[in-house]
Design an enzyme around this catalytic site. Sequence first.
Site, mmCIF file in Angstrom:
data_model
loop_
_atom_site.group_PDB
_atom_site.id
_atom_site.type_symbol
_atom_site.label_atom_id
_atom_site.label_comp_id
_atom_site.label_asym_id
_atom_site.label_seq_id
_atom_site.Cartn_x
_atom_site.Cartn_y
_atom_site.Cartn_z
ATOM 1 N N GLY A 52 -9.788 -20.496 -4.211
ATOM 2 C CA GLY A 52 -9.340 -21.275 -3.064
ATOM 3 C C GLY A 52 -10.500 -21.489 -2.112
ATOM 4 O O GLY A 52 -11.441 -20.682 -2.066
ATOM 5 N N GLN A 57 -14.513 -23.407 5.861
ATOM 6 C CA GLN A 57 -15.501 -22.564 5.175
ATOM 7 C C GLN A 57 -16.749 -23.339 4.777
ATOM 8 O O GLN A 57 -17.783 -22.755 4.483
ATOM 9 C CB GLN A 57 -14.888 -21.953 3.902
ATOM 10 C CG GLN A 57 -13.827 -20.912 4.173
ATOM 11 C CD GLN A 57 -13.314 -20.325 2.872
ATOM 12 O OE1 GLN A 57 -12.423 -20.883 2.249
ATOM 13 N NE2 GLN A 57 -13.893 -19.211 2.447
ATOM 14 N N CYS A 99 -12.784 -13.083 -0.290
ATOM 15 C CA CYS A 99 -12.974 -14.382 0.349
ATOM 16 C C CYS A 99 -14.423 -14.798 0.165
ATOM 17 O O CYS A 99 -15.330 -13.969 0.314
ATOM 18 C CB CYS A 99 -12.637 -14.265 1.835
ATOM 19 S SG CYS A 99 -12.839 -15.805 2.734
ATOM 20 N N LEU A 100 -14.642 -16.064 -0.151
ATOM 21 C CA LEU A 100 -16.010 -16.547 -0.359
ATOM 22 C C LEU A 100 -16.832 -16.452 0.926
ATOM 23 O O LEU A 100 -18.059 -16.436 0.872
ATOM 24 C CB LEU A 100 -15.996 -17.993 -0.871
ATOM 25 C CG LEU A 100 -15.353 -18.187 -2.256
ATOM 26 C CD1 LEU A 100 -15.322 -19.658 -2.627
ATOM 27 C CD2 LEU A 100 -16.101 -17.391 -3.317
ATOM 28 N N HIS A 141 -3.591 -17.443 2.311
ATOM 29 C CA HIS A 141 -4.962 -17.100 2.693
ATOM 30 C C HIS A 141 -5.711 -18.365 3.149
ATOM 31 O O HIS A 141 -6.410 -18.348 4.165
ATOM 32 C CB HIS A 141 -5.646 -16.443 1.482
ATOM 33 C CG HIS A 141 -7.091 -16.109 1.645
ATOM 34 N ND1 HIS A 141 -7.587 -14.824 1.520
ATOM 35 C CD2 HIS A 141 -8.165 -16.896 1.900
ATOM 36 C CE1 HIS A 141 -8.905 -14.849 1.704
ATOM 37 N NE2 HIS A 141 -9.285 -16.089 1.929
ATOM 38 N N GLU A 142 -5.535 -19.468 2.402
ATOM 39 C CA GLU A 142 -6.249 -20.709 2.756
ATOM 40 C C GLU A 142 -5.706 -21.314 4.047
ATOM 41 O O GLU A 142 -6.474 -21.822 4.873
ATOM 42 C CB GLU A 142 -6.178 -21.725 1.607
ATOM 43 C CG GLU A 142 -6.809 -21.256 0.294
ATOM 44 C CD GLU A 142 -8.166 -20.597 0.450
ATOM 45 O OE1 GLU A 142 -8.941 -21.018 1.322
ATOM 46 O OE2 GLU A 142 -8.439 -19.636 -0.285
ATOM 47 N N HIS A 145 -7.149 -19.711 6.985
ATOM 48 C CA HIS A 145 -8.483 -20.232 7.323
ATOM 49 C C HIS A 145 -8.380 -21.418 8.281
ATOM 50 O O HIS A 145 -9.221 -21.592 9.156
ATOM 51 C CB HIS A 145 -9.219 -20.699 6.067
ATOM 52 C CG HIS A 145 -9.968 -19.615 5.344
ATOM 53 N ND1 HIS A 145 -10.951 -18.860 5.942
ATOM 54 C CD2 HIS A 145 -9.886 -19.166 4.072
ATOM 55 C CE1 HIS A 145 -11.433 -17.988 5.062
ATOM 56 N NE2 HIS A 145 -10.805 -18.153 3.914
#
Length: 176
Positions: A52, A57, A99-100, A141-142, A145
């Site tokens: 994701g 991000q 998470c990236l 989660h996304e 963000h």
Amino acid sequence: MTETLDELLDILIAPHATLRAKARPVGPADDDVVRALLPRMFTTMYKAPGIGLAAPQVGHSLRVAVVDLMPDDKPVPIAMINPEIIRQSTDLATREEGCLSLPGQYADVTRPAVIRVRYHTPSGERAELDADGLLGACIQHEIDHLNGVLFVDHISILKRNMLMRRLAKDQKAKRQ
Ligand code: NI
């Protein structure tokens, strides 16, 4: 413009102010930006690799997120414009998240087990999706963000501080 559609985007690493900002809704005037952004977000996510990625991000404070769990190693891309959770179960589920934007950091996060998300597709259609398991957690989660929320906000302050310190140390070591 010399940018190509498969050009990789830089992923912002926490702490970064853009990761903490509430992203604004996508409007008709954003069409061109979003159309150019989506393929690059997918390319960047697959390359990372991740399941994701949200626009903040990659430095765009817009309510756009992409998800692909790659079931059976085959792409099943989901692009969500202005996603919102319209239903969530009272049942909770806990799973490990990463998470990236917090590379190498993982923690158990508890969230509603089942959600219904409403969003617009890139072609402008309205869509709804019921999701549980990994997909449900990933979508939540996304969407977090898009509200400036990171998965570490769902864990204890003690654990969060430990994780953020470790991340800062890793990033510093990487730069040296
Ligand atoms: Ni993330």
